[in-house]
Motif scaffolding. Structure first.
Motif, PDB file in Angstrom:
ATOM      1  N   THR A  87      20.685   0.342  -7.012  1.00 56.26           N
ATOM      2  CA  THR A  87      22.078   0.731  -7.193  1.00 56.26           C
ATOM      3  C   THR A  87      22.495   1.549  -5.980  1.00 56.26           C
ATOM      4  O   THR A  87      21.663   2.074  -5.235  1.00 56.26           O
ATOM      5  N   GLU A  88      23.787   1.671  -5.791  1.00 56.57           N
ATOM      6  CA  GLU A  88      24.287   2.408  -4.634  1.00 56.57           C
ATOM      7  C   GLU A  88      23.825   3.869  -4.661  1.00 56.57           C
ATOM      8  O   GLU A  88      23.458   4.437  -3.630  1.00 56.57           O
ATOM      9  N   THR A  89      23.841   4.484  -5.855  1.00 58.15           N
ATOM     10  CA  THR A  89      23.447   5.888  -5.945  1.00 58.15           C
ATOM     11  C   THR A  89      21.958   6.065  -5.686  1.00 58.15           C
ATOM     12  O   THR A  89      21.545   7.034  -5.039  1.00 58.15           O
ATOM     13  N   GLN A  90      21.138   5.135  -6.173  1.00 58.34           N
ATOM     14  CA  GLN A  90      19.699   5.203  -5.912  1.00 58.34           C
ATOM     15  C   GLN A  90      19.413   5.036  -4.423  1.00 58.34           C
ATOM     16  O   GLN A  90      18.627   5.777  -3.830  1.00 58.34           O
ATOM     17  N   ARG A  91      20.045   4.031  -3.840  1.00 55.11           N
ATOM     18  CA  ARG A  91      19.819   3.757  -2.416  1.00 55.11           C
ATOM     19  C   ARG A  91      20.286   4.925  -1.552  1.00 55.11           C
ATOM     20  O   ARG A  91      19.643   5.289  -0.563  1.00 55.11           O
ATOM     21  N   GLU A  92      21.387   5.548  -1.926  1.00 51.35           N
ATOM     22  CA  GLU A  92      21.911   6.677  -1.162  1.00 51.35           C
ATOM     23  C   GLU A  92      20.948   7.850  -1.200  1.00 51.35           C
ATOM     24  O   GLU A  92      20.642   8.457  -0.159  1.00 51.35           O
ATOM     25  N   ALA A  93      20.438   8.159  -2.388  1.00 54.59           N
ATOM     26  CA  ALA A  93      19.522   9.290  -2.515  1.00 54.59           C
ATOM     27  C   ALA A  93      18.216   9.038  -1.775  1.00 54.59           C
ATOM     28  O   ALA A  93      17.703   9.915  -1.052  1.00 54.59           O
ATOM     29  N   TYR A 109       0.834  -1.197   0.000  1.00 56.63           N
ATOM     30  CA  TYR A 109       0.000   0.000   0.000  1.00 56.63           C
ATOM     31  C   TYR A 109       0.873   1.254   0.000  1.00 56.63           C
ATOM     32  O   TYR A 109       0.626   2.204  -0.750  1.00 56.63           O
ATOM     33  N   GLY A 110       1.919   1.247   0.842  1.00 56.26           N
ATOM     34  CA  GLY A 110       2.793   2.412   0.914  1.00 56.26           C
ATOM     35  C   GLY A 110       3.495   2.689  -0.397  1.00 56.26           C
ATOM     36  O   GLY A 110       3.613   3.833  -0.834  1.00 56.26           O
ATOM     37  N   ILE A 111       3.965   1.608  -1.053  1.00 55.89           N
ATOM     38  CA  ILE A 111       4.660   1.790  -2.321  1.00 55.89           C
ATOM     39  C   ILE A 111       3.696   2.205  -3.424  1.00 55.89           C
ATOM     40  O   ILE A 111       4.020   3.016  -4.289  1.00 55.89           O
ATOM     41  N   ARG A 112       2.458   1.652  -3.402  1.00 52.80           N
ATOM     42  CA  ARG A 112       1.500   1.921  -4.472  1.00 52.80           C
ATOM     43  C   ARG A 112       1.134   3.406  -4.553  1.00 52.80           C
ATOM     44  O   ARG A 112       0.839   3.923  -5.627  1.00 52.80           O
ATOM     45  N   VAL A 113       1.118   4.093  -3.398  1.00 52.07           N
ATOM     46  CA  VAL A 113       0.715   5.495  -3.410  1.00 52.07           C
ATOM     47  C   VAL A 113       1.849   6.416  -3.839  1.00 52.07           C
ATOM     48  O   VAL A 113       1.664   7.620  -3.979  1.00 52.07           O
ATOM     49  N   LEU A 114       3.062   5.850  -4.028  1.00 49.35           N
ATOM     50  CA  LEU A 114       4.181   6.690  -4.428  1.00 49.35           C
ATOM     51  C   LEU A 114       4.027   7.107  -5.881  1.00 49.35           C
ATOM     52  O   LEU A 114       3.830   6.291  -6.757  1.00 49.35           O
ATOM     53  N   GLY A 115       4.128   8.360  -6.120  1.00 51.81           N
ATOM     54  CA  GLY A 115       4.067   8.869  -7.474  1.00 51.81           C
ATOM     55  C   GLY A 115       5.318   9.672  -7.761  1.00 51.81           C
ATOM     56  O   GLY A 115       6.325   9.546  -7.084  1.00 51.81           O
ATOM     57  N   ASN A 116       5.246  10.529  -8.727  1.00 51.22           N
ATOM     58  CA  ASN A 116       6.400  11.359  -9.060  1.00 51.22           C
ATOM     59  C   ASN A 116       6.668  12.413  -7.994  1.00 51.22           C
ATOM     60  O   ASN A 116       7.782  12.894  -7.860  1.00 51.22           O
ATOM     61  N   ARG A 176      13.256   8.719  -8.405  1.00 52.33           N
ATOM     62  CA  ARG A 176      12.159   8.180  -9.205  1.00 52.33           C
ATOM     63  C   ARG A 176      12.485   6.777  -9.707  1.00 52.33           C
ATOM     64  O   ARG A 176      11.675   5.843  -9.581  1.00 52.33           O
ATOM     65  N   ASP A 177      13.691   6.613 -10.272  1.00 47.22           N
ATOM     66  CA  ASP A 177      14.080   5.301 -10.801  1.00 47.22           C
ATOM     67  C   ASP A 177      14.213   4.280  -9.674  1.00 47.22           C
ATOM     68  O   ASP A 177      13.863   3.099  -9.839  1.00 47.22           O
ATOM     69  N   GLY A 178      14.725   4.737  -8.539  1.00 45.84           N
ATOM     70  CA  GLY A 178      14.875   3.830  -7.403  1.00 45.84           C
ATOM     71  C   GLY A 178      13.536   3.348  -6.885  1.00 45.84           C
ATOM     72  O   GLY A 178      13.357   2.169  -6.565  1.00 45.84           O
ATOM     73  N   LEU A 179      12.563   4.249  -6.789  1.00 45.68           N
ATOM     74  CA  LEU A 179      11.230   3.867  -6.321  1.00 45.68           C
ATOM     75  C   LEU A 179      10.551   2.927  -7.305  1.00 45.68           C
ATOM     76  O   LEU A 179       9.854   1.988  -6.910  1.00 45.68           O
ATOM     77  N   THR A 180      10.756   3.176  -8.591  1.00 45.75           N
ATOM     78  CA  THR A 180      10.190   2.284  -9.603  1.00 45.75           C
ATOM     79  C   THR A 180      10.779   0.885  -9.476  1.00 45.75           C
ATOM     80  O   THR A 180      10.061  -0.120  -9.510  1.00 45.75           O
TER      81      THR A 180
END
Length: 205
Positions: A156-162, A123-130, A192-196
């Protein structure tokens, strides 16, 4: 000595008495279960006193949580009271029947807890948008869930860091960009890419 000169292979008295006691207990427990099937509360109380420690021990080994194990043990005995008539001594011992019910109920509890956690995270992830800032509070509540932690390890390390800076530090896009020394568009893209990617790892459509 036997006629052939070999020593008799009779069991030691202690082993023989243990087997006899176990067999006697099986008969007694089977009788108690049959009386439970007739709504005999005294028989049910005796059955509980004689077997609950073993049932609790089995459930605790599966759940690893005393509180959940106690709740599940009570559920097992409620099931025993309701379904005692289904016990068939011809198909197995009373102890085997009890332990089978206990194990199944414990496994069901584990699956139910896992499913609940997955629904919460999904549910938490589904509500994530841009617009990341609109769901920050919800994500912070979900972040500690085990499934999300596993999902973060796939980034990726950069996605996880951000994402971690934004989640844990409560930073805005601009603050994350300043902290990392990169442009704001790059930060937005990484998050955005990390959440996707996180959504895909959790199986969220």
């Amino acid at each position: 000595m036997t006629q052939n000169g070999f020593r008799s292979e009779a069991f030691p008295p202690s082993v023989d008495s243990a087997v006899t006691a176990r067999a006697a207990e099986g008969v007694e427990l089977a009788a108690l279960l049959q009386r439970c099937g007739l709504a005999d509360q005294q028989a049910f109380a005796e059955l509980y006193d004689r077997t609950s420690a073993r049932v609790f021990g089995l459930i605790l080994r599966v759940l690893h949580d005393p509180g959940y194990a106690e709740e599940t043990t009570q559920e097992v005995y409620l099931q025993i009271w309701r379904t005692a008539t289904s016990f068939d001594p011809a198909k197995g011992s009373a102890v085997t029947w009890l332990m089978t019910l206990a194990h199944r109920r414990a496994v069901d509890r584990v699956r139910a807890e896992q499913a609940h956690t997955q629904r919460e995270v999904a549910y938490g992830i589904r509500v994530l948008g841009n617009e990341f800032d609109e769901v920050t509070e919800e994500v912070e509540r979900r972040l500690e869930q085990q499934a999300v932690r596993r999902g973060l390890s796939t980034l990726t390390e950069t996605q996880r860091e951000a994402i971690s800076l934004a989640y844990y530090g409560g930073r805005t896009y601009a603050e994350v960009a300043q902290h990392l020394g990169i442009g704001l568009p790059t930060v937005k893209s990484r998050i955005r890419d990390g959440l996707t990617r996180l959504k895909k790892s959790l199986g969220v459509p």
